[in-house]
Design a protein around this motif. Sequence first.
Motif, mmCIF file in Angstrom:
data_model
loop_
_atom_site.group_PDB
_atom_site.id
_atom_site.type_symbol
_atom_site.label_atom_id
_atom_site.label_comp_id
_atom_site.label_asym_id
_atom_site.label_seq_id
_atom_site.Cartn_x
_atom_site.Cartn_y
_atom_site.Cartn_z
ATOM 1 N N GLN A 1 2.781 2.225 5.237
ATOM 2 C CA GLN A 1 2.824 2.072 3.763
ATOM 3 C C GLN A 1 3.980 1.393 3.272
ATOM 4 O O GLN A 1 4.669 1.013 4.011
ATOM 5 C CB GLN A 1 2.746 3.520 3.116
ATOM 6 C CG GLN A 1 4.138 4.416 3.509
ATOM 7 C CD GLN A 1 4.102 5.601 2.626
ATOM 8 O OE1 GLN A 1 3.152 6.051 1.723
ATOM 9 N NE2 GLN A 1 5.270 6.108 2.141
ATOM 10 N N GLY A 2 3.961 0.833 2.043
ATOM 11 C CA GLY A 2 4.828 -0.110 1.423
ATOM 12 C C GLY A 2 4.447 -1.436 1.628
ATOM 13 O O GLY A 2 3.181 -1.748 1.656
ATOM 14 N N TYR B 1 0.814 -1.138 -0.036
ATOM 15 C CA TYR B 1 0.097 -0.036 -0.036
ATOM 16 C C TYR B 1 1.007 1.132 0.142
ATOM 17 O O TYR B 1 1.735 1.519 0.824
ATOM 18 C CB TYR B 1 -0.885 -0.125 1.328
ATOM 19 C CG TYR B 1 -1.942 0.948 1.349
ATOM 20 C CD1 TYR B 1 -2.806 1.200 0.294
ATOM 21 C CD2 TYR B 1 -1.923 1.915 2.404
ATOM 22 C CE1 TYR B 1 -3.648 2.275 0.397
ATOM 23 C CE2 TYR B 1 -2.806 2.937 2.639
ATOM 24 C CZ TYR B 1 -3.703 3.130 1.608
ATOM 25 O OH TYR B 1 -4.716 4.182 1.540
ATOM 26 N N ASN B 2 0.804 2.116 -1.055
ATOM 27 C CA ASN B 2 1.618 3.327 -1.115
ATOM 28 C C ASN B 2 0.775 4.383 -1.616
ATOM 29 O O ASN B 2 0.621 4.886 -2.722
ATOM 30 C CB ASN B 2 2.922 2.990 -2.075
ATOM 31 C CG ASN B 2 3.639 4.358 -2.296
ATOM 32 O OD1 ASN B 2 3.530 5.186 -1.700
ATOM 33 N ND2 ASN B 2 4.591 4.197 -3.114
ATOM 34 N N LYS C 1 0.706 7.722 -1.267
ATOM 35 C CA LYS C 1 1.586 8.706 -1.674
ATOM 36 C C LYS C 1 1.829 8.626 -3.249
ATOM 37 O O LYS C 1 1.578 9.550 -4.102
ATOM 38 C CB LYS C 1 2.567 9.352 -0.786
ATOM 39 C CG LYS C 1 2.197 9.981 0.566
ATOM 40 C CD LYS C 1 3.402 10.296 1.297
ATOM 41 C CE LYS C 1 2.966 10.845 2.674
ATOM 42 N NZ LYS C 1 4.145 11.022 3.623
#
Length: 199
Positions: free
Chosen positions: A59-60, A5-6, A8
Amino acid sequence: MNLFYNPKGVGNVAFLKIDTVEGPFEYEKYGDIVAIKKENQVVGLNIFNADEHLTLEGQGHIKFTEAHANAIQKAIDASALDYQLNADFSPKFVVGYVKSKEKHPDADKLSVCQVDVGTETLQIVCGAPNIEQGQKVVVAKVGAVMPSGMLIKDAALRGVASSGMICSMKELNLPNAPQEKGIMVLDDSYTVGQSFFNA
């Protein structure tokens, strides 16, 4: 399974990697769910409006949990996609016991080991110089994702089947890992089959 999940960089889209395969892929959209397919098999999912379906922290690379699996299955069931997630949440890094060690028939520096991991005995080909019968070791089972990002899969090394990997401290990204080659040997306080990282 791996969840990414990113927000940005990509926006409010989560990506669930189900299987590691090379493209090209086919994409089929079912509302907020996009099924990523290879030869008609679902190998990944994109979940749009991800934060409406999932609780995502950070995130990531996100640690994929049973709560995520249940939420994604609920989103799948609400769409027209007919698919059942089969997520395995059993520990992937476990304490193993080397029951036997034999020389690889086709490679001087490889050993073929039978390793008890509590629920089963795995055949693992190991190249560490310090592997010996009778040791307790850390085993990365098939499906484990190493700190380097490498996925552990069933393989054949010089023609001999190998299911998993016996790990060194360096491969596990542990502090103060020795630089010389060799697997991590555990003491007798560890129980065969237990999760190593929750030990």
